[in-house]
Design an enzyme around this catalytic site. Structure first.
Site, mmCIF file in Angstrom:
data_model
loop_
_atom_site.group_PDB
_atom_site.id
_atom_site.type_symbol
_atom_site.label_atom_id
_atom_site.label_comp_id
_atom_site.label_asym_id
_atom_site.label_seq_id
_atom_site.Cartn_x
_atom_site.Cartn_y
_atom_site.Cartn_z
ATOM 1 N N SER A 142 0.852 -1.186 0.000
ATOM 2 C CA SER A 142 0.000 0.000 0.000
ATOM 3 C C SER A 142 0.888 1.236 0.000
ATOM 4 O O SER A 142 2.045 1.177 0.437
ATOM 5 C CB SER A 142 -0.886 0.014 1.255
ATOM 6 N N TYR A 155 -2.142 -0.530 10.472
ATOM 7 C CA TYR A 155 -2.097 -0.908 9.054
ATOM 8 C C TYR A 155 -0.783 -0.453 8.415
ATOM 9 O O TYR A 155 -0.132 -1.205 7.679
ATOM 10 C CB TYR A 155 -3.280 -0.271 8.330
#
Length: 251
Positions: A142, A155
């Site tokens: 990501s 995350y």
């Protein structure tokens, strides 16, 4: 005589985790369209069957149902893959929990790491043991790996670890001629992001924050996966390919 396209995946066997929806579904579709036989992973039999039914018009697909965080289920699944081997693994399953730092317990953090980092590590080792020269491992990381914002710490930590794992496994598996790369998506208009996609303020922000000025469509992830899985990327390893509309390059 016409040469085979360097992007062809004919004869390749691929496993895409978390492929019943979202980016995983689109990656599975793109690999199938390129000629790979794609194993569509998910945790639920019904959803996996539905995804396979939708994907079957694009190529050779089959379900492979297991929970990536269940070590016993993973071992059983890979025992079944041993006879035919595996050429491509896409570690796409991801868990996200957007909350402020002090609202997360240690168990929350462990769950995040189990799904986003430990599971891809386990699957990658198992997949590599089945691969011959030319094997491909692709991790979905990501832009939150190298970039941070408040309210998303667990995350970001997990995806940063997955990016580091990509480099580490590239170094470990290079002698076997297995490449390990990653795709770092930016803001994609997936089902999981529906609330944000429907928010005009987010669209306005992306118009200013990204070079292309918009949300990405889920189908725009597939080309990156096909490239990294193909012979066209045979000398690329340890690399993170940003598919973010210029988010990381724009200010």
């Amino acid at each position: 005589m016409q040469e085979t396209s360097p992007f062809s995946l004919n004869g390749k066997r691929a496993l895409v985790t978390g492929a019943t929806q979202g980016l995983g579904f689109e990656i599975a579709k793109a690999l199938a369209c390129a000629g790979a036989r794609v194993l569509v992973n998910g945790r639920d039999d019904v959803r996996a069957a539905k995804a396979v039914a939708l994907l079957s018009e694009f190529g050779d697909v089959a379900p492979l149902v297991f929970d990536v965080a269940d070590a016993a289920a993973v071992a059983q699944a890979f025992d079944g893959l041993a006879e035919d081997g595996l050429d491509i693994l896409v570690n796409n399953v991801g868990l996200r929990d957007r909350r402020p730092l002090y609202e997360h317990s240690l168990d929350d953090m462990r769950a995040m790491l189990d799904v986003n980092l430990v599971a891809p590590f386990d699957l990658s080792r198992r997949a590599a043991s089945l691969m011959t020269a030319g094997g491909r491992i692709i991790n979905t990381t990501s832009i939150a790996g190298p970039l941070s914002r408040d309210g998303d710490a667990t995350y970001t930590i997990a995806k940063g670890g997955l990016e580091a794992m990509t480099r580490a496994l590239a170094a470990e598996l290079g002698s076997a001629q297995i490449t390990v790369n990653a795709i770092a998506p930016g803001y994609f208009a997936t089902e999981q992001n529906r609330e944000m996609v429907d928010d005009p303020a987010v669209a306005d922000w992306l118009a200013q924050r990204t070079s292309l000025g918009r949300w990405a469509e889920p189908k725009e992830i597939g080309g990156a996966a096909v490239f990294l899985a193909s012979d066209a990327a045979s000398y690329i390893t340890g690399h993170v390919l940003f598919v973010d509309g210029g988010y990381a390059a724009h200010f």
